[in-house]
Design a protein around this motif. Structure first.
Motif, mmCIF file in Angstrom:
data_model
loop_
_atom_site.group_PDB
_atom_site.id
_atom_site.type_symbol
_atom_site.label_atom_id
_atom_site.label_comp_id
_atom_site.label_asym_id
_atom_site.label_seq_id
_atom_site.Cartn_x
_atom_site.Cartn_y
_atom_site.Cartn_z
ATOM 1 N N UNK A 66 0.783 -1.201 -0.041
ATOM 2 C CA UNK A 66 0.179 0.025 -0.091
ATOM 3 C C UNK A 66 0.842 1.273 0.027
ATOM 4 N N UNK A 67 1.897 1.211 0.851
ATOM 5 C CA UNK A 67 2.631 2.391 0.979
ATOM 6 C C UNK A 67 3.619 2.771 -0.412
ATOM 7 N N UNK A 72 2.141 8.684 0.497
ATOM 8 C CA UNK A 72 1.513 9.830 1.155
ATOM 9 C C UNK A 72 1.971 11.106 0.448
ATOM 10 N N UNK A 73 1.492 12.199 -0.198
ATOM 11 C CA UNK A 73 1.656 13.017 -0.795
ATOM 12 C C UNK A 73 1.173 14.139 0.163
ATOM 13 N N UNK A 114 7.346 7.354 12.166
ATOM 14 C CA UNK A 114 8.571 8.251 11.790
ATOM 15 C C UNK A 114 8.222 8.872 10.538
ATOM 16 N N UNK A 115 7.597 8.205 9.448
ATOM 17 C CA UNK A 115 6.995 8.519 8.345
ATOM 18 C C UNK A 115 5.976 9.241 8.358
ATOM 19 N N UNK A 121 5.201 17.240 9.438
ATOM 20 C CA UNK A 121 5.963 18.317 9.351
ATOM 21 C C UNK A 121 6.028 18.957 7.965
ATOM 22 N N UNK A 122 5.901 17.936 6.997
ATOM 23 C CA UNK A 122 5.892 18.483 5.396
ATOM 24 C C UNK A 122 4.367 19.242 5.360
#
Length: 196
Positions: A66-67, A72-73, A114-115, A121-122
């Motif tokens: 899935x990842x 994740x954008x 972590x991801x 943060x992004x």
């Protein structure tokens, strides 16, 4: 023909994904996995030690797929929601495995903290958060992508009685997901200054 351990492991993993997604960890049977994989039951224990470690391996495999398929954008959360919806419709075992994980062994599987932290943060840096804290926004976006599949079928058919998984109905719902995600990502309206 020589024995191919990599092919046997791959067959076992594929069969285990189907078995665990249908029955969960408690209901899954190693006998059925071995039969579906055309493998010796003993080989499952040789490669994976026990049923719980096999379940963990299937979680890692499914979540990794899935990842990889739907990264994740953080700068395009509406697009992410739509792509995740598409993936879950095409690969229903992925969502079922996630649900079994949450019900039976939430601590198993890859740790993506972590991801997620980096992505949030992004989101803050790109000002894509809108009015909500990043964690809440990501929870809502994920929920939008999963909602059609998790909703009772009688609710999905209540409006028109049609097949909720017909291509045109899925396309309409996908568009609704994108619009809802877009609205969630909108910045807070500016308060107008009033002069006395």
């Amino acid at each position: 023909m020589p024995y191919d351990s990599a092919a046997t492991r791959a067959r076992i993993l594929a069969a285990a994904i189907e078995e665990f997604s249908a029955y969960g960890l408690a209901g899954a049977r190693v006998d059925r996995i071995a039969e579906a994989a055309d493998a010796n039951k003993r080989s499952i224990y040789v490669y994976y030690t026990n049923k719980e470690l096999l379940f963990s391996a299937t979680l890692h495999e499914v979540i990794s797929r899935v990842n990889e398929a739907v990264p994740l954008t953080e700068d395009d959360l509406p697009g992410y929601a739509a792509r995740m919806f598409d993936h879950l419709i095409a690969h229903p075992a992925a969502l079922r495995m996630h649900l079994w994980r949450q019900l039976e062994r939430p601590e198993l599987g890859p740790d993506a903290a972590d991801v997620y932290s980096q992505k949030m943060a992004g989101m803050k840096a790109a000002s894509t958060v809108g009015q909500l804290p990043p964690t809440d926004l990501l929870v809502f976006i994920t929920g939008l992508a999963q909602s059609w599949i998790l909703t009772p079928r009688d609710l999905l058919t209540a409006a028109d009685g049609g097949d909720p998984f017909a291509a045109e109905r899925l396309a309409a719902h996908r568009a609704a997901i994108v619009e809802a995600a877009r609205r969630l990502c909108e910045p807070a309206p500016q308060a107008s200054a009033t002069t006395p």
